[in-house]
Design a protein around this motif. Structure first.
Motif, mmCIF file in Angstrom:
data_model
loop_
_atom_site.group_PDB
_atom_site.id
_atom_site.type_symbol
_atom_site.label_atom_id
_atom_site.label_comp_id
_atom_site.label_asym_id
_atom_site.label_seq_id
_atom_site.Cartn_x
_atom_site.Cartn_y
_atom_site.Cartn_z
ATOM 1 N N ALA A 228 67.874 67.929 117.410
ATOM 2 C CA ALA A 228 68.891 68.469 116.508
ATOM 3 C C ALA A 228 70.190 67.679 116.604
ATOM 4 C CB ALA A 228 69.132 69.938 116.818
ATOM 5 N N TYR A 229 70.618 67.370 117.821
ATOM 6 C CA TYR A 229 71.853 66.605 117.983
ATOM 7 C C TYR A 229 71.737 65.232 117.318
ATOM 8 C CZ TYR A 229 72.837 70.072 121.663
ATOM 9 O OH TYR A 229 73.053 71.225 122.373
ATOM 10 N N THR A 230 70.576 64.606 117.461
ATOM 11 C CA THR A 230 70.365 63.291 116.848
ATOM 12 C C THR A 230 70.425 63.389 115.335
ATOM 13 O OG1 THR A 230 68.981 62.636 118.740
ATOM 14 C CG2 THR A 230 68.792 61.333 116.723
ATOM 15 N N GLU A 231 69.838 64.452 114.783
ATOM 16 C CA GLU A 231 69.888 64.658 113.327
ATOM 17 C C GLU A 231 71.325 64.888 112.860
ATOM 18 O OE1 GLU A 231 68.200 67.743 109.894
ATOM 19 O OE2 GLU A 231 67.444 67.872 111.958
ATOM 20 N N ALA A 232 72.079 65.649 113.623
ATOM 21 C CA ALA A 232 73.475 65.902 113.263
ATOM 22 C C ALA A 232 74.274 64.607 113.243
ATOM 23 C CB ALA A 232 74.093 66.900 114.228
ATOM 24 N N LEU A 233 74.041 63.747 114.227
ATOM 25 C CA LEU A 233 74.764 62.482 114.283
ATOM 26 C C LEU A 233 74.349 61.542 113.157
ATOM 27 C CD1 LEU A 233 74.726 61.966 118.140
ATOM 28 C CD2 LEU A 233 76.770 62.269 116.708
ATOM 29 N N ALA A 234 73.110 61.657 112.709
ATOM 30 C CA ALA A 234 72.682 60.845 111.573
ATOM 31 C C ALA A 234 73.444 61.251 110.311
ATOM 32 C CB ALA A 234 71.177 60.997 111.358
ATOM 33 N N ALA A 235 73.736 62.552 110.189
ATOM 34 C CA ALA A 235 74.493 63.033 109.029
ATOM 35 C C ALA A 235 75.965 62.697 109.147
ATOM 36 C CB ALA A 235 74.303 64.544 108.874
ATOM 37 N N ASP A 236 76.505 62.819 110.365
ATOM 38 C CA ASP A 236 77.922 62.567 110.585
ATOM 39 C C ASP A 236 78.092 61.901 111.947
ATOM 40 O OD1 ASP A 236 80.645 62.518 110.838
ATOM 41 O OD2 ASP A 236 80.931 64.689 110.866
ATOM 42 N N PRO A 237 78.101 60.576 111.996
ATOM 43 C CA PRO A 237 78.199 59.877 113.286
ATOM 44 C C PRO A 237 79.472 60.189 114.064
ATOM 45 C CG PRO A 237 77.498 58.379 111.536
ATOM 46 C CD PRO A 237 77.924 59.650 110.867
ATOM 47 N N SER A 238 80.471 60.767 113.403
ATOM 48 C CA SER A 238 81.725 61.084 114.092
ATOM 49 C C SER A 238 81.717 62.468 114.729
ATOM 50 C CB SER A 238 82.893 61.000 113.104
ATOM 51 O OG SER A 238 82.825 62.043 112.137
ATOM 52 N N HIS A 239 80.611 63.204 114.632
ATOM 53 C CA HIS A 239 80.582 64.574 115.141
ATOM 54 C C HIS A 239 80.450 64.552 116.667
ATOM 55 C CE1 HIS A 239 79.037 68.801 115.586
ATOM 56 N NE2 HIS A 239 80.041 68.967 114.743
ATOM 57 N N THR A 240 81.586 64.618 117.341
ATOM 58 C CA THR A 240 81.624 64.463 118.789
ATOM 59 C C THR A 240 80.864 65.557 119.541
ATOM 60 O OG1 THR A 240 83.766 63.384 118.536
ATOM 61 C CG2 THR A 240 83.157 64.077 120.746
ATOM 62 N N PRO A 241 80.916 66.837 119.141
ATOM 63 C CA PRO A 241 80.131 67.844 119.869
ATOM 64 C C PRO A 241 78.642 67.523 119.915
ATOM 65 C CG PRO A 241 81.754 68.927 118.490
ATOM 66 C CD PRO A 241 81.781 67.474 118.120
ATOM 67 N N SER A 242 78.116 66.927 118.853
ATOM 68 C CA SER A 242 76.702 66.548 118.867
ATOM 69 C C SER A 242 76.447 65.406 119.839
ATOM 70 C CB SER A 242 76.234 66.154 117.459
ATOM 71 O OG SER A 242 76.208 67.269 116.607
ATOM 72 N N LEU A 243 77.391 64.489 119.947
ATOM 73 C CA LEU A 243 77.231 63.380 120.895
ATOM 74 C C LEU A 243 77.252 63.910 122.331
ATOM 75 C CD1 LEU A 243 76.971 60.341 121.291
ATOM 76 C CD2 LEU A 243 79.475 60.192 121.263
ATOM 77 N N ALA A 244 78.157 64.834 122.624
ATOM 78 C CA ALA A 244 78.185 65.429 123.965
ATOM 79 C C ALA A 244 76.924 66.248 124.217
ATOM 80 C CB ALA A 244 79.421 66.311 124.111
ATOM 81 N N GLY A 245 76.458 66.982 123.213
ATOM 82 C CA GLY A 245 75.213 67.729 123.368
ATOM 83 C C GLY A 245 74.035 66.803 123.623
ATOM 84 N N LYS A 246 74.000 65.673 122.914
ATOM 85 C CA LYS A 246 72.942 64.689 123.120
ATOM 86 C C LYS A 246 72.955 64.192 124.570
ATOM 87 C CE LYS A 246 71.305 60.295 121.102
ATOM 88 N NZ LYS A 246 71.720 59.268 122.059
ATOM 89 N N ALA A 247 74.144 63.930 125.103
ATOM 90 C CA ALA A 247 74.258 63.479 126.494
ATOM 91 C C ALA A 247 73.745 64.550 127.455
ATOM 92 C CB ALA A 247 75.712 63.140 126.806
ATOM 93 N N ARG A 248 74.089 65.798 127.183
ATOM 94 C CA ARG A 248 73.647 66.901 128.048
ATOM 95 C C ARG A 248 72.126 67.003 128.051
ATOM 96 N NH1 ARG A 248 74.704 71.312 125.106
ATOM 97 N NH2 ARG A 248 76.902 70.728 125.096
ATOM 98 N N ALA A 249 71.525 66.907 126.854
ATOM 99 C CA ALA A 249 70.063 66.995 126.764
ATOM 100 C C ALA A 249 69.404 65.803 127.446
ATOM 101 C CB ALA A 249 69.648 67.090 125.299
ATOM 102 N N GLU A 250 69.966 64.623 127.276
ATOM 103 C CA GLU A 250 69.420 63.432 127.929
ATOM 104 C C GLU A 250 69.446 63.580 129.442
ATOM 105 O OE1 GLU A 250 70.654 60.175 124.477
ATOM 106 O OE2 GLU A 250 72.067 60.724 126.061
ATOM 107 N N ALA A 251 70.532 64.137 129.967
ATOM 108 C CA ALA A 251 70.608 64.333 131.415
ATOM 109 C C ALA A 251 69.521 65.290 131.880
ATOM 110 C CB ALA A 251 71.987 64.867 131.795
ATOM 111 N N ALA A 252 69.296 66.365 131.125
ATOM 112 C CA ALA A 252 68.259 67.330 131.495
ATOM 113 C C ALA A 252 66.879 66.689 131.487
ATOM 114 C CB ALA A 252 68.294 68.519 130.542
ATOM 115 N N LEU A 253 66.676 65.721 130.593
ATOM 116 C CA LEU A 253 65.376 65.054 130.478
ATOM 117 C C LEU A 253 65.252 63.854 131.413
ATOM 118 C CD1 LEU A 253 65.064 65.234 126.582
ATOM 119 C CD2 LEU A 253 63.753 66.564 128.257
ATOM 120 N N GLY A 254 66.240 63.641 132.265
ATOM 121 C CA GLY A 254 66.174 62.549 133.230
ATOM 122 C C GLY A 254 66.611 61.209 132.705
ATOM 123 N N ARG A 255 67.161 61.159 131.500
ATOM 124 C CA ARG A 255 67.614 59.898 130.911
ATOM 125 C C ARG A 255 69.095 59.710 131.278
ATOM 126 N NH1 ARG A 255 65.543 60.541 124.803
ATOM 127 N NH2 ARG A 255 67.149 58.914 124.544
#
Length: 470
Positions: A228-255
């Protein structure tokens, strides 16, 4: 000049002006007998471009109060998108030039919500409702204020009125928030999907999809959240909450490398996520990096205060875990004197636990579960408070519940919960529905604690006045 008429943006919310394509019944649930039409083509709305146009127009026509109100709304939207609190002062100046225009009255309420002065927002919203009861944006101001003040029954009532009169993106996203607070994830998701399908602007679409990501995250599904965060950023690359959410999810997945990169990018855009990033760095052993992030947070608090923004909840949460728990108690007691939301109750309970006042902490922790929501962090806090009180059974139930809701709820919390549970492997059957829920059951989980619909009693329950009269 062609004037762009946009309804006023609110904190954490998006612009109005979407087509009315779906419907909520007065019973607060979606009608399923209607198929939403094809969403309109999305076109970008840039507040900065409108601000330039409006300023140019007002230099030639300084008495145009409606454009002043529009300009205030654009400043608010720019503050939301950039995280720059300086736009709040500009918005206030623009709205004041427009008063008593009803759009400016509603805008002042939205501004008060953005500054976390929810009692003042309620006064402005009430004034707007008295003057123009069919101006639908005012009900969004009132809904936000009632939710943050912890007056959930009133929030429900106002939101239902808004849904009856204007079932659109703004009302759907607020309905989703209330559903989520009550642990009704399926209803929250459906409301957000309706909002997403009628979003007419890329930023609005990104906001809705980000909210869907947040819902997936809180339900313990980092892969769905990442999508979902990746889709949000595709629509609006400036959406910072989605970028932070993406980082949080990546950390949970070990990335972890991806997480650090995206967090670093997010905090350069907005300091709103520096504590979150600092906690990850601390978890990874980068103490110096964590200290830098926490220093940025403290500087941001001072900057916000200079622009009329007071966020005692954020300060209290930070101090409880990374600063002075005694300062956290002081900040959160003052905030509790202003509003009785479940978020403040949880934070105050945790701060009291951190200073060793476990019995008092239990009362607030139980109150935080009054809506029977699904919040892993709240459950973890209740579990740790129960452990401190020697209530082994209830501690086990609440810690198990926290892991069942979201086993990634914080960088360090899940490991601590598992250690407290004895490190036993927990399968899905052990994690499902193990903990009591609801106010009465929260009392049982925490022991013999008095709790009813009234908030817990304790020191500093006075309600000081905030802000000027509306």
């Amino acid at each position: 000049m062609r004037r762009v008429r946009k309804a006023l943006p609110l904190l954490g919310c998006v612009l109005l002006g979407c087509a009315l394509l779906a419907w909520f019944a007065p019973g607060a649930w979606l009608r399923r007998d209607e198929t939403p039409p094809t969403p309109p083509r999305r076109t970008a709305y840039e507040p900065a471009a409108f601000i330039d146009q409006a300023q140019d127009h007002l230099r030639r026509h300084p008495g145009d109060t409606r454009t002043w109100a529009d300009l205030g709304g654009a400043y608010l939207e720019q503050a939301r998108r950039t995280g720059d609190p300086a736009f709040y002062s500009r918005a206030q100046g623009a709205f004041q030039r427009s008063l008593p225009d009803i759009d400016a009255v509603i805008g002042m309420g939205a501004l008060a919500n953005a500054r976390h002065d929810f009692a003042l927002a309620l006064r402005w919203g009430t004034r707007a409702r008295t003057a123009a009861p069919y101006r639908w944006p005012l009900y969004a101001v009132l809904t936000d204020a009632y939710v943050e003040l912890g007056q959930y029954v009133k929030a429900d009532r106002v939101l239902r009125h808004l849904l009856d009169g204007r079932p659109d993106l703004v009302s759907f996203t607020r309905a989703a928030h209330l559903f989520h607070l009550r642990g009704q994830s399926a209803r929250a998701r459906e409301a957000l999907e309706r909002a997403r399908d009628i979003a007419s602007d890329p930023a609005d679409y990104a906001f809705c999809v980000w909210q869907l990501g947040e819902l997936a995250w809180s339900d313990g599904d980092p892969r769905a959240a990442l999508s979902a965060y990746t889709e949000a950023l595709a629509a609006d690359p400036s959406h910072t909450p989605s970028l932070a959410g993406k980082a949080r999810a990546e950390a949970a997945l070990g990335r972890l490398a991806d997480a650090r990169r995206d967090y670093a990018d997010a905090v350069t855009r907005s300091p709103s996520f520096v504590v979150e990033y600092g906690e990850l760095l601390q978890h990874l052993g980068d103490q110096a990096g964590a200290r830098r992030m926490y220093a940025v947070f403290r500087a941001q608090v001072k900057l916000q205060a200079a622009n009329g923004v007071t966020d005692s909840l954020a300060v209290g949460r930070y101090e409880a875990d990374h600063g002075s728990p005694a300062v956290a108690v002081r900040e959160l007691r003052a905030e509790w004197g202003r509003r009785h939301s479940v978020d403040v109750a949880d934070a105050l309970g945790w701060a009291l636990h951190r200073v060793g006042r476990h019995t008092e902490a239990a009362r607030y922790a139980a109150y935080a579960d009054r809506l029977s929501g699904r919040n892993a962090l709240f459950a973890y806090h209740r579990g740790e408070i129960s452990r401190a009180l020697g209530r082994t059974s209830s501690a086990h139930a609440e810690l198990t519940r926290a892991l069942s809701i979201n086993p990634y709820f914080s960088p360090d919390g899940p490991a601590k919960a598992r250690a407290a549970l004895g490190g036993a492997a927990l399968d899905s059957s052990a994690l499902g529905g193990a903990a009591p829920r609801g106010p009465a059951k929260a009392r049982a989980a925490l022991g013999d604690v008095e709790l009813d619909d009234a908030p817990p009693h304790g020191p500093a329950q006075t309600r000081p006045a905030r802000g000027g009269a509306a």
